[in-house]
Design a protein around this motif. Structure first.
Motif, PDB file in Angstrom:
ATOM      1  N   TYR C 204     -10.912 -14.816  26.799  1.00 41.23           N
ATOM      2  CA  TYR C 204     -11.581 -14.806  28.087  1.00 41.23           C
ATOM      3  C   TYR C 204     -12.610 -13.699  28.202  1.00 41.23           C
ATOM      4  O   TYR C 204     -13.529 -13.767  29.019  1.00 41.23           O
ATOM      5  CB  TYR C 204     -10.589 -14.745  29.256  1.00 41.23           C
ATOM      6  CG  TYR C 204      -9.548 -13.663  29.168  1.00 41.23           C
ATOM      7  CD1 TYR C 204      -8.260 -13.961  28.736  1.00 41.23           C
ATOM      8  CD2 TYR C 204      -9.834 -12.359  29.519  1.00 41.23           C
ATOM      9  CE1 TYR C 204      -7.294 -12.993  28.659  1.00 41.23           C
ATOM     10  CE2 TYR C 204      -8.878 -11.378  29.433  1.00 41.23           C
ATOM     11  CZ  TYR C 204      -7.614 -11.700  29.013  1.00 41.23           C
ATOM     12  OH  TYR C 204      -6.660 -10.725  28.926  1.00 41.23           O
ATOM     13  N   THR C 207     -15.530 -15.301  26.894  1.00 42.56           N
ATOM     14  CA  THR C 207     -16.105 -16.158  27.944  1.00 42.56           C
ATOM     15  C   THR C 207     -16.975 -15.327  28.877  1.00 42.56           C
ATOM     16  O   THR C 207     -18.096 -15.721  29.214  1.00 42.56           O
ATOM     17  CB  THR C 207     -14.992 -16.813  28.771  1.00 42.56           C
ATOM     18  OG1 THR C 207     -14.098 -17.467  27.888  1.00 42.56           O
ATOM     19  CG2 THR C 207     -15.563 -17.795  29.755  1.00 42.56           C
ATOM     20  N   ARG C 209     -18.446 -12.603  28.254  1.00 38.22           N
ATOM     21  CA  ARG C 209     -19.690 -12.208  27.600  1.00 38.22           C
ATOM     22  C   ARG C 209     -20.654 -13.388  27.555  1.00 38.22           C
ATOM     23  O   ARG C 209     -21.866 -13.237  27.727  1.00 38.22           O
ATOM     24  CB  ARG C 209     -19.397 -11.719  26.183  1.00 38.22           C
ATOM     25  CG  ARG C 209     -18.560 -10.451  26.198  1.00 38.22           C
ATOM     26  CD  ARG C 209     -18.978  -9.498  25.115  1.00 38.22           C
ATOM     27  NE  ARG C 209     -18.612  -9.933  23.790  1.00 38.22           N
ATOM     28  CZ  ARG C 209     -19.365  -9.728  22.721  1.00 38.22           C
ATOM     29  NH1 ARG C 209     -20.524  -9.121  22.850  1.00 38.22           N
ATOM     30  NH2 ARG C 209     -18.970 -10.137  21.550  1.00 38.22           N
ATOM     31  N   LYS C 211     -21.035 -15.479  29.677  1.00 44.85           N
ATOM     32  CA  LYS C 211     -21.666 -15.643  30.978  1.00 44.85           C
ATOM     33  C   LYS C 211     -22.808 -14.673  31.171  1.00 44.85           C
ATOM     34  O   LYS C 211     -23.514 -14.736  32.172  1.00 44.85           O
ATOM     35  CB  LYS C 211     -20.631 -15.393  32.091  1.00 44.85           C
ATOM     36  CG  LYS C 211     -19.724 -16.570  32.334  1.00 44.85           C
ATOM     37  CD  LYS C 211     -19.016 -16.407  33.649  1.00 44.85           C
ATOM     38  CE  LYS C 211     -17.579 -16.012  33.449  1.00 44.85           C
ATOM     39  NZ  LYS C 211     -16.850 -15.850  34.699  1.00 44.85           N
ATOM     40  N   LEU C 213     -22.482 -11.315  31.472  1.00 44.06           N
ATOM     41  CA  LEU C 213     -22.159 -10.209  32.372  1.00 44.06           C
ATOM     42  C   LEU C 213     -22.462  -8.872  31.699  1.00 44.06           C
ATOM     43  O   LEU C 213     -22.522  -8.768  30.475  1.00 44.06           O
ATOM     44  CB  LEU C 213     -20.687 -10.267  32.745  1.00 44.06           C
ATOM     45  CG  LEU C 213     -20.225 -11.560  33.411  1.00 44.06           C
ATOM     46  CD1 LEU C 213     -18.746 -11.487  33.696  1.00 44.06           C
ATOM     47  CD2 LEU C 213     -21.010 -11.787  34.691  1.00 44.06           C
ATOM     48  N   SER C 214     -22.624  -7.847  32.539  1.00 42.42           N
ATOM     49  CA  SER C 214     -22.864  -6.509  31.984  1.00 42.42           C
ATOM     50  C   SER C 214     -21.578  -5.982  31.370  1.00 42.42           C
ATOM     51  O   SER C 214     -20.471  -6.399  31.746  1.00 42.42           O
ATOM     52  CB  SER C 214     -23.304  -5.569  33.101  1.00 42.42           C
ATOM     53  OG  SER C 214     -22.238  -5.409  33.995  1.00 42.42           O
ATOM     54  N   ARG C 217     -19.101  -4.562  33.817  1.00 47.42           N
ATOM     55  CA  ARG C 217     -18.328  -5.551  34.547  1.00 47.42           C
ATOM     56  C   ARG C 217     -17.260  -6.167  33.650  1.00 47.42           C
ATOM     57  O   ARG C 217     -16.135  -6.400  34.086  1.00 47.42           O
ATOM     58  CB  ARG C 217     -19.254  -6.633  35.082  1.00 47.42           C
ATOM     59  CG  ARG C 217     -18.539  -7.518  36.053  1.00 47.42           C
ATOM     60  CD  ARG C 217     -19.456  -8.459  36.797  1.00 47.42           C
ATOM     61  NE  ARG C 217     -18.629  -9.381  37.567  1.00 47.42           N
ATOM     62  CZ  ARG C 217     -18.191  -9.152  38.794  1.00 47.42           C
ATOM     63  NH1 ARG C 217     -18.511  -8.027  39.390  1.00 47.42           N
ATOM     64  NH2 ARG C 217     -17.438 -10.027  39.410  1.00 47.42           N
ATOM     65  N   ARG C 221     -13.895  -5.307  35.264  1.00 46.99           N
ATOM     66  CA  ARG C 221     -13.436  -6.418  36.081  1.00 46.99           C
ATOM     67  C   ARG C 221     -12.571  -7.378  35.260  1.00 46.99           C
ATOM     68  O   ARG C 221     -11.619  -7.947  35.772  1.00 46.99           O
ATOM     69  CB  ARG C 221     -14.659  -7.141  36.651  1.00 46.99           C
ATOM     70  CG  ARG C 221     -14.352  -8.189  37.680  1.00 46.99           C
ATOM     71  CD  ARG C 221     -13.890  -7.542  38.987  1.00 46.99           C
ATOM     72  NE  ARG C 221     -13.568  -8.570  39.971  1.00 46.99           N
ATOM     73  CZ  ARG C 221     -12.388  -9.179  40.032  1.00 46.99           C
ATOM     74  NH1 ARG C 221     -11.440  -8.852  39.182  1.00 46.99           N
ATOM     75  NH2 ARG C 221     -12.156 -10.116  40.937  1.00 46.99           N
ATOM     76  N   HIS C 222     -12.907  -7.557  34.007  1.00 49.21           N
ATOM     77  CA  HIS C 222     -12.178  -8.548  33.229  1.00 49.21           C
ATOM     78  C   HIS C 222     -11.089  -7.959  32.349  1.00 49.21           C
ATOM     79  O   HIS C 222      -9.966  -8.438  32.324  1.00 49.21           O
ATOM     80  CB  HIS C 222     -13.158  -9.365  32.361  1.00 49.21           C
ATOM     81  CG  HIS C 222     -13.948 -10.347  33.140  1.00 49.21           C
ATOM     82  ND1 HIS C 222     -13.583 -11.657  33.254  1.00 49.21           N
ATOM     83  CD2 HIS C 222     -15.068 -10.209  33.891  1.00 49.21           C
ATOM     84  CE1 HIS C 222     -14.455 -12.302  34.031  1.00 49.21           C
ATOM     85  NE2 HIS C 222     -15.368 -11.423  34.428  1.00 49.21           N
ATOM     86  N   ALA C 223     -11.433  -6.911  31.610  1.00 51.66           N
ATOM     87  CA  ALA C 223     -10.472  -6.410  30.629  1.00 51.66           C
ATOM     88  C   ALA C 223      -9.428  -5.492  31.268  1.00 51.66           C
ATOM     89  O   ALA C 223      -8.229  -5.674  31.070  1.00 51.66           O
ATOM     90  CB  ALA C 223     -11.218  -5.684  29.511  1.00 51.66           C
ATOM     91  N   PRO C 225      -7.992  -4.953  34.267  1.00 52.78           N
ATOM     92  CA  PRO C 225      -6.808  -5.438  34.993  1.00 52.78           C
ATOM     93  C   PRO C 225      -5.776  -6.048  34.054  1.00 52.78           C
ATOM     94  O   PRO C 225      -4.575  -5.934  34.280  1.00 52.78           O
ATOM     95  CB  PRO C 225      -7.392  -6.502  35.930  1.00 52.78           C
ATOM     96  CG  PRO C 225      -8.800  -6.114  36.118  1.00 52.78           C
ATOM     97  CD  PRO C 225      -9.229  -5.520  34.818  1.00 52.78           C
ATOM     98  N   ASN C 226      -6.250  -6.674  32.998  1.00 54.08           N
ATOM     99  CA  ASN C 226      -5.295  -7.258  32.061  1.00 54.08           C
ATOM    100  C   ASN C 226      -4.579  -6.205  31.229  1.00 54.08           C
ATOM    101  O   ASN C 226      -3.480  -6.432  30.741  1.00 54.08           O
ATOM    102  CB  ASN C 226      -6.014  -8.237  31.129  1.00 54.08           C
ATOM    103  CG  ASN C 226      -6.288  -9.560  31.802  1.00 54.08           C
ATOM    104  OD1 ASN C 226      -5.366 -10.311  32.061  1.00 54.08           O
ATOM    105  ND2 ASN C 226      -7.537  -9.819  32.134  1.00 54.08           N
ATOM    106  N   ILE C 299      -1.374  -7.540  40.510  1.00 53.82           N
ATOM    107  CA  ILE C 299      -2.421  -7.514  39.510  1.00 53.82           C
ATOM    108  C   ILE C 299      -2.416  -8.787  38.677  1.00 53.82           C
ATOM    109  O   ILE C 299      -3.457  -9.324  38.346  1.00 53.82           O
ATOM    110  CB  ILE C 299      -2.237  -6.267  38.617  1.00 53.82           C
ATOM    111  CG1 ILE C 299      -2.534  -5.033  39.465  1.00 53.82           C
ATOM    112  CG2 ILE C 299      -3.133  -6.342  37.411  1.00 53.82           C
ATOM    113  CD1 ILE C 299      -2.476  -3.768  38.701  1.00 53.82           C
TER     114      ILE C 299
END
Ligand code: ATP
Ligand code: ATP
Ligand code: MG
Ligand code: MG
Ligand code: NI
Lengths: 515, 559, 306, 282
Positions: C204, C207, C209, C211, C213-214, C217, C221-223, C225-226, C299
């Protein structure tokens, strides 16, 4: 000497929290002097000296047989709750200290008062030996003569407290103290600070000198010292930690900051006379010669002097001419060989675990090794060392540092009973040498019966002899007499004696501020 | 929309070479790849597993894993702009904005901790600068466009709350939300059942028209290629071996490999009129199986997920996944199990082997496995084995492939050390892998190769029954045909019985003696292959049949 | 949900009971005698015996434990031997300070650990990564007393940015919390780094990247929290770990928390206080784990579903 | 051998390996290298005021507060601290791994009971346990090691438990079960290897913390008893001297740091080598 000035607020720090300000319970060196200042007693001492003076008592009389003491109370002395102090308060306060329900540690001091056993045994709640014929007279009747009795009436446990305040506090008197001393407790924020303000009604004029002192607790000594140097703190109650001592001493303001005074202290090693091979007097004597006390005083940055007898130099009865056992490794070895230990032996040396005690234990360990004695050092929490010392056959040697004897009152007898007499050589006792000499015990009782004030010097000589004679049996290795070091800010005035008062730690009544 | 006769070229890949870093040095993975994508066209890249299809698409996106793959030479140009030399930030605006991608694994390609809405809108914000509500409105429109039910509700949901098909739709919606010029879809339907696959393919076709995008569709399913492709690129071992318009390639393939590929495509209805699968080894006589005791009998099987787990009040609401399933399989026969995603096929397969708790009777080889302990199950395991749906997940990533195949031999004490090596080599050869593969690790294989490894492992014990869960779904047609042949051969020589789980109707038709159709945890139709395929009674079965793509571009379903 | 809560409550009660029982047993196994510690050196044997009786120490162990438990059910933690006052009140007066310190310490360590761990993971293998890993080792192997004094010396004495000692304002909490957090930050940096490296390899993230995204972010935002889940599990554990650090830090900074109370009580074998502090800290640990369990589903929605 | 070879190829691992070897060598050869006896309190090792001596030609790294040679003490202290850092910490990680893995893997009563036990131990103040043991037992190096192991396994168990829970759900474990593998095989052949990264992180970070924990225990009376040196107690004995005699705190501190770091470098390399999925990755 600076002229005494009235007024001023100061800040004092301690590491340990104040456990209680209840005079019947408080028994550690930090709260000791605060309790002294919160309450008053029949007797007290001239500040900075071991000299007894009447305090709450206006006058007193001792009967010739030394069994009856009659006190006339000062008139018009008031508790800080406004009520006048009367004779029955004295009786109540002492009975309270003796009452098992109070769980106070000081009951034993009053053992000479008639009816003591009935109270501690639970048969009675009032002391037969205290009579209050009128509001200003207290008569004590003793079951045996006790030359130290006036001192006993000057210790904290004899502080006078108002019954109604004790009852109102419902078991929390230690946190809500009411007395008739120089100071009043104004604020107590648990774990942080206590604020004491002068008692304006105190019965001695111009006492105390300062208006207020704030005690900040939980302060690490090292940090307290830094704060003192910055001017945030006026007295660092725990003194100067070894890590800082040399630096401060050699600094320009060092002389202004350091107060260094003798106290009624002796540091010693107990040799357990009931444990092999210390049951052999030659072994004990040999070890007395084996320790290099000079090195130990150097480790203590010179803040101690070598000791050769149980009594500290400041104590009446101290024998200046006595030399004790000189440091002599060869002689020690010879004596050990004579005792049947040419190759030494193995043993255990207990010590508490707070600096610098483990270090001193290691210094001792090295000296013992030099004469072939291999001692394993066990540095434990104080409670565990005390437990080991009081268990028969458990601890062969204990270095007393950290728990060492500081006298409750300046009388030589205070150095004998519990720590060297037969009475202390019991399970749970403090005579960790388990030394019991019936002959010396008898001499001690005799000396304490000499309660006639006229015989005071004679009595001191008798006591002095007891302590030097005991060294023939060598149940201890007296090591050092430590001086007390307090750090104070330059604005604090007064001689060193009131910062290292022999009967208090800091005499809050006598200190003053110069600016 | 009408197309100009010579549509402009959108994307040009020219002499692209990609190297993989390995401990032994560089290995060429893509060699001299060149092709063009024209506006509004669908280009299908087909080829066997491991031929470099995914690597090609990643290279175009500029998403090659830096640590292991690098572009050695060649160019990739989008409308004349060279991409391979773009700076990172410039490439960012290309990604998602100009070229969007739908990845091979829909299950893992969505962020599990972000809501669908958040994942959709962030790309829209990034590339279109639209804010708050506008972005959300666009997202909603996109979800609507991919025909997701209740799109407003989905925005607030999280990936795990959606079925595989829905996730794939979300991926497509996300890819299209910024109206890219090029959409790359890497095996977008492999994991889905035929009905969903048909819907998604139709959707892509629609969207292509609607948004005027060009599509690169990667697949190994020639049926899909036939249905979708305007032009076809065939890859093998990192090279393009044939490319051209769809019809000529299908009708007159030039390369031998392409011919094989097409020949190997199973066609639905190819086996109409027969009862069993075709015989691969005619020399052995027909084994009359009917009078023998069934190797597997399942009676009223129920499986419920989420039983009480705690020791105190701890109960989860139970969810019934399979209920009242009964069937039996005779030695040497195959039962095909089909059904939509989530219908309980895998659950049935696992329960049958006692891998998850169940109620009901399961008798394997005359032994009722209900309530047996792991230890008691062990002898039974020798007669029944499973090939799992996800080959990568079912191999221990830290165990060399050879060791993994040797595992059953060691567990059951079947071979000593020396024999083991030989046996592993033999098994590998049997599933069409080089025995040298034994010392490599699972991540070093492509999806299809891993599946073969799993088959080899299951065969190691010479079981009587194999539960094969989508065991050929990840394989390209030529390999698939070989594996299916292998399975048939094993069935004939060893008398193996299969419980074959698949969503591929052609595979089921080719392999099965009997067929069961599952839906929502129940068997809705069961019978001989012939009866089910030639005269399906249940409406759902009929829908399944209708959705199968036909591998002939001339016979496209009209979308 | 109600069931779950009930279950956790019963579990908590059982754990506390277990802790109480073990602590009680251990304290009575100690050779040191609290009565003698109270009685002091001048006491007669009679005084000691009296005190022992008054404290109920002459009763059988089981009876004592039973009496203690009975008190507990009435919310009574007993009376301190040495201070002769209510333990509950003593702890209540000091607990807020310790809780503030712990919360601030956890805040510092998590913040620092996350920050360092994330940049190390993003710059994996580079000099930043190496520096961070080195720093995390310095944090882990720094003796807390020395670390505390060092910070105090630099920031309070020399720079005078913060007060040296005390409690009350925000400025007071900075240095103690930092000292406490340094050690944990080392651990967290390592944990976060490896979790982040793992997450950054996930599909993901690819995914995201794709898109366009910076990187900021993608990372935050993506990594992140996981990668946070293992960290949250750690926080629960940490509270227990903090206890010993709290003793040292509170001592150096004159922080009026229960660490100092506990330390003095241990020295004096003041059993009711030791018991009280033990139970309170056990409760804090259990609650900490509970909080971690509550945060985790916030989370990760997958846990919510379970 | 393969492992050693691949390690030598990485410069950081080589550095770590070299330091580790050096430290172990110093511990073994301490009596040969040390200029003085580690316990000898030299009269000229203290200034006249009783302060420790800074590093000089006579005392390479200076002396401590009893006038003992710091260099010699560090050499001999390596023996104690390596036992603590490696053995005690190793045992703790092993116990933690074992209990964590079992409670994560086993279901039903046993698994639950194990986890509740871990919860209980976690809520229980370990320091108290240490204090009581200190009072009850005759302190020795091996007792300390045991106490540290008893105290430290809990956190490892917690983390391992969580990880095992996740692993058990993975398909390859299910596959292994379908092959008929027993619990032991699954646990030790398939789950354990996946926990190695965690074990290595805890194992190497734990070296520093346990070496310091030993000093705390010394202070409580359960550590190695004086005058036996250990890196931890060298620091603790003199920690308040960090200003007056910085060498007494920062030199042993640096030694602990360097050792822990080196073990970590070796551990990291080992992890990458043991993890086949890292092959060929950066
Ligand atoms: N990260 C990687 N490191 C090294 N080699 C890789 C990597 N990814 C892929 N490869 C290799 O590159 C080749 C092409 O792989 P790719 O994933 O493109 O195959 P594919 O055509 O997509 O196959 P499939 O249909 O199975 O998905 C394979 O040989 C594979 O082993
Ligand atoms: N571990 C699990 N816990 C809870 N529910 C599950 C679990 N595994 C599967 N399910 C549910 O059980 C149902 C049947 O799932 P199953 O995996 O058997 O489907 P399937 O027919 O194999 O689908 P697919 O074709 O997608 O593989 C689904 O609704 C699924 O959500
Ligand atoms: Mg692919
Ligand atoms: Mg399935
Ligand atoms: Ni931690």
């Amino acid at each position: 000497q600076d002229a005494i000035k009235q007024g001023g607020d100061i800040v004092i720090t301690y590491k340990d929290d104040i456990a209680t300000l209840d005079p019947a319970i408080g028994y550690d060196w930090v709260n000791w002097s605060m309790i002294k200042s919160l309450y008053s007693r029949l007797m007290d001492y001239t500040p900075g000296t071991p000299d007894l003076i009447p305090s709450l008592a206006e006058t007193y009389e001792v009967s010739p047989d030394g069994l009856t003491y009659t006190f006339k109370l000062r008139k018009g002395v008031k508790f800080t709750n406004g009520r006048e102090v009367v004779a029955s308060d004295v009786k109540y306060s002492i009975e309270r200290a003796v009452d098992p329900k109070t769980q106070g540690p000081g009951a034993g001091f009053f053992g000479a008062i008639k009816g003591f056993d009935a109270v501690t045994g639970g048969a009675s709640t009032t002391l037969e030996g205290i009579a209050t014929p009128d509001d200003s007279t207290v008569i004590f009747t003793l079951s045996r003569p006790d030359a130290t009795f006036l001192h006993v009436l000057a210790i904290n446990f004899a502080s006078v407290v108002p019954k109604e305040a004790v009852e109102a506090a419902a078991g929390d008197f230690g946190k809500k103290p009411v007395g008739s001393g120089t100071f009043v407790l104004k604020e107590w924020t648990v774990g942080q600070r206590l604020v004491f303000e002068r008692n304006p009604d105190y019965f001695v004029k111009d006492m105390p000198h300062i208006d207020k002192f704030t005690v900040e607790v939980g302060q690490e000594p090292l940090v307290a010292l830094l704060r003192l140097q910055k001017g945030e703190v006026d007295i660092a109650g725990d003194g100067i930690p070894p890590a800082k001592f040399v630096e401060i001493k050699n600094s320009p303001e060092g002389a202004d900051i350091i107060v260094d005074g003798a106290q009624l202290h002796t540091g010693y090693i107990t040799l357990n006379t009931r444990v092999k091979p210390f049951d052999n007097v030659k072994v004990r004597q040999a070890l007395n010669m084996a320790i290099n006390k000079e090195r130990i005083t150097r480790i203590l940055n010179g803040r101690a002097t070598a000791a050769n007898q149980p009594l500290p130099p400041l104590m009446p009865g101290y024998d200046k001419s006595f030399t004790g056992y000189a440091f002599d490794v060869e002689k020690a070895k010879a004596l050990l060989a004579e005792a049947g230990f040419p190759d030494g032996f193995e043993t255990i040396l207990y010590s508490t675990n707070t600096d610098p005690q483990p270090r001193i234990a290691q210094a001792i360990q090295q000296d013992l090794a030099a004469v072939g004695v291999k001692a394993e050092v066990r540095a434990l929490a104080q409670a565990n060392v005390i437990a080991a010392g009081g268990t028969e056959g458990e601890a062969p040697m204990i270095w007393s540092g950290g728990m060492a004897w500081i006298a409750d009152f300046p009388d030589p007898s205070n150095f004998y009973g519990p720590i060297l007499g037969c009475a202390g050589a019991v399970q749970g006792g403090w005579n960790w040498s388990w030394y019991c000499n019936k002959d010396l015990d008898a001499r001690a009782i005799a000396a304490d019966s000499m309660s006639d004030p006229a015989k005071a010097t004679e009595r001191q000589a008798v006591w002095g002899k007891i302590f030097t004679d005991i060294m023939a049996d060598a149940p201890w290795i007296p090591l050092t007499n430590e001086r007390r070091v307090v750090a104070k800010s330059p604005r604090m005035g007064g001689s060193g004696d009131i910062y290292v008062d022999p009967t208090r730690v800091i005499n809050y009544d006598a200190i003053f501020v110069k600016d | 929309m009408t197309f100009p006769t010579a549509a402009p070229t959108v994307l040009t890949v020219n002499k692209l070479c990609v190297d993989a870093r390995t401990p032994e040095g560089l290995r060429r993975v893509l060699d001299d790849i060149s092709f063009e994508l024209k506006l509004g066209e669908t280009l299908c890249i087909a080829g066997e597993s491991g031929s470099g299809k995914s690597v090609t698409s990643l290279a175009i996106m500029g998403l090659l894993p830096k640590a292991s793959l690098q572009i050695a030479s060649g160019s990739i140009a989008l409308e004349g702009r060279e991409l391979s030399r773009l700076s990172n930030s410039a490439m960012r605006s290309v990604r998602g904005g100009d070229i969007a991608m739908v990845f091979q694994e829909p299950m893992t390609s969505l962020n599990p901790v972000m809501s669908i809405g958040a994942q959709l809108t962030e790309a829209i914000r990034e590339h279109q600068g639209s804010q708050g509500n506008t972005a959300e409105a666009v997202a909603l429109r996109m979800l609507d466009a991919v025909h997701i039910t209740e799109p407003a509700k989905r925005l607030k949901q999280f990936p795990h709350e959606l079925s595989g098909g829905m996730r794939q739709r979300v991926m497509i919606a996300m890819a299209l939300s910024c109206r890219p010029k090029v959409l790359i879809a890497d095996e977008p339907t492999t994991a889905l059942d035929v009905t969903v696959q048909a819907q998604i393919l139709k959707l892509m076709d629609e969207l292509k028209r609607e948004f005027g995008a060009s599509i690169i569709l990667i697949t190994h399913d020639m049926g899909v290629v036939a249905q979708m492709a305007d032009r076809v690129v065939i890859m093998q071992a990192g090279r393009i071996i044939e490319q051209g318009n769809a019809l000529p390639v299908f009708n007159a393939p030039k390369e031998r490999y392409t011919q094989d590929l097409l020949a190997a495509v199973p066609r639905l209805g190819a086996h109409a009129g027969t009862d069993g699968p075709p015989r691969v080894s005619p020399q052995i006589g027909e084994a009359p199986a009917l009078d023998r005791a069934p190797v597997l009998t399942v009676r009223s099987l129920d499986v419920t997920y989420g039983k009480a787990t705690g020791w105190l009040f701890g109960k989860k609401p139970p969810a019934s996944a399979v209920s009242g399933v009964s069937f039996e399989i005779l030695p040497g026969q195959t039962l095909g199990l089909v059904g939509e995603s989530g219908s309980g096929k895998s659950t049935t397969g696992k329960a049958v082997l006692g891998l998850i708790p169940f109620t009901g009777d399961v008798v394997i080889d005359n032994c009722n496995i209900g309530g047996l302990s792991q230890r008691q199950m062990r002898p039974v395991r020798r007669s029944a084995q499973m090939i799992f749906q996800d080959p990568y997940a079912s191999l221990d990533p830290r165990m060399a492939v050879g060791a993994a195949i040797a595992e059953p031999l060691i567990i059951h004490g079947l071979a000593n050390k020396g024999e083991r090596g030989d046996r592993v080599a033999e098994l590998l050869r049997r599933v069409g892998l080089d025995p040298d593969a034994a010392s490599r690790y699972p991540h070093e294989f492509s999806g299809g190769q891993r599946q073969r490894i799993c088959i080899a492992r299951a065969l190691a014990l010479n079981p009587k029954l194999i539960v094969a869960d989508e065991s050929v779904a990840a394989l390209d047609v030529s390999v698939r045909a070989r594996v299916l042949d292998l399975m048939l051969e094993l069935q004939e020589t060893l008398g193996l019985a299969y419980l074959l789980i698949s969503h591929d109707m052609a595979v089921i038709e080719r392999m099965s003696h009997n067929v069961a159709v599952m839906r929502s945890g129940r068997i809705v139709e069961m019978g001989s292959r012939r009866s089910v395929f030639e005269s399906p009674r249940d409406a759902y079965t009929q829908a399944l049949m209708a959705a199968v793509p036909i591998p002939d571009p001339a016979l496209r379903h009209v979308a | 949900m109600i069931f779950l809560l009930m279950r956790r409550l019963v579990q908590t009660a059982l754990i506390l009971l277990g802790v109480a029982a073990i602590t009680f047993l251990l304290l009575y196994a100690l050779p040191a005698d609290p009565a003698r510690m109270i009685a002091g050196r001048s006491a007669t044997a009679q005084t000691v015996a009296n005190i022992r009786h008054e404290l109920g120490l002459d009763q059988p162990l089981l009876a004592q434990f039973w009496a203690y438990l009975k008190g507990l059910t009435e919310g009574n933690l007993g009376r301190s031997y040495a201070q002769k006052t209510d333990v509950g009140a003593l702890i209540a007066a000091r607990l807020p300070a310790t809780l503030i310190l712990m919360a601030a310490g956890i805040f510092v360590e998590v913040l620092l650990g996350l920050f360092l761990g994330v940049i190390a993971a993003v710059r994996r293998g580079g000099p930043v990564d190496r520096f961070v890993m080195m720093a995390s080792f310095v944090g882990v192997s720094a003796p807390q007393f020395v670390a505390a004094l060092l910070l105090l010396y630099v920031f309070a004495v020399t720079l005078a940015w913060f007060p040296m000692s005390g409690f009350g304002t925000f400025a007071h909490v900075v240095l103690p919390a930092t000292t406490l957090g340094i050690l944990g930050a080392g651990w967290y940096a390592r944990m976060v780094r490896s979790a982040m490296i793992d997450v950054l390899n996930q599909d993901y993230v690819r995914t995201a990247r794709a898109k366009g995204l910076s990187s900021a972010r993608i990372v935050f935002r993506h990594a992140l929290p996981n990668a946070l889940l293992p960290v949250i599990a750690m926080i629960g554990i940490d509270i227990g770990q903090f206890m010993s650090g709290v003793v040292v830090v509170e001592a150096v900074y004159g922080w009026p928390g229960i660490g100092q109370l506990a330390w003095q009580a241990i020295q004096q074998v003041d059993i009711p206080i030791i018991m009280g502090v033990t139970l309170v800290s056990a409760l804090a640990i259990v609650l900490g784990n509970l909080v971690a369990d509550v945060i985790a589903p916030l989370i990760d929605p997958r846990i919510r579903a379970r | 051998m393969r492992i050693l070879k691949s390690m030598i190829r990485q410069p950081s691992a080589l550095f770590g390996l070299a330091i580790v070897a050096l430290v172990i060598l110093m511990a073994i050869a301490a009596p040969l290298i040390a200029p003085y006896s580690p316990n000898e309190q030299m009269f000229d090792g203290l200034t006249l005021e009783g302060a420790p001596m800074p590093p000089s030609a006579q005392f390479l790294l200076g002396t401590d507060t009893l006038g003992r040679d710091l260099f010699s003490r560090l050499l001999f202290g390596a023996r104690t601290s390596l036992v603590i850092g490696l053995v005690a910490n190793g045992i703790a990680v092993t116990i933690g791994l074992l209990i964590g893995i079992l409670s994560g893997y086993m279901r039903g009563l046993v698994g639950n009971a194990l986890m509740r036990f871990t919860d209980l131990m976690m809520a229980f103040p370990a320091l108290l346990l240490a204090i009581v043991l200190a009072a009850l037992l005759r302190p020795s190096l091996w007792i300390v090691a045991m106490v540290i192991a008893l105290v430290n396994w809990v956190q490892v168990a917690r983390i391992v438990y969580t990880e095992t829970r996740g692993l058990v759900e993975r398909d390859f474990i299910l596959a292994e079960r379908s092959l008929g593998a027993g619990h032991v095989r699954i646990l030790f052949h398939h789950i354990l290897p996946h926990l190695m990264p965690t074990a290595i992180v805890w194992g190497t970070l734990g070296i520093a913390t346990t070496v310091l924990l030993e000093a705390t225990l010394s202070f409580l009376g359960i550590g190695v008893q004086p005058p036996t040196p250990s890196w931890g107690n060298i620091i603790f004995e003199s920690q308040s001297y960090f200003q007056a005699a910085p060498w007494l705190v920062f030199i042993p501190g640096a030694v602990i740091l360097l050792t822990a770091l080196s073990f970590n470098l070796v551990g990291d390399a080992l992890r990458d080598i043991l993890d086949p999925t890292q092959r060929g990755r950066g």
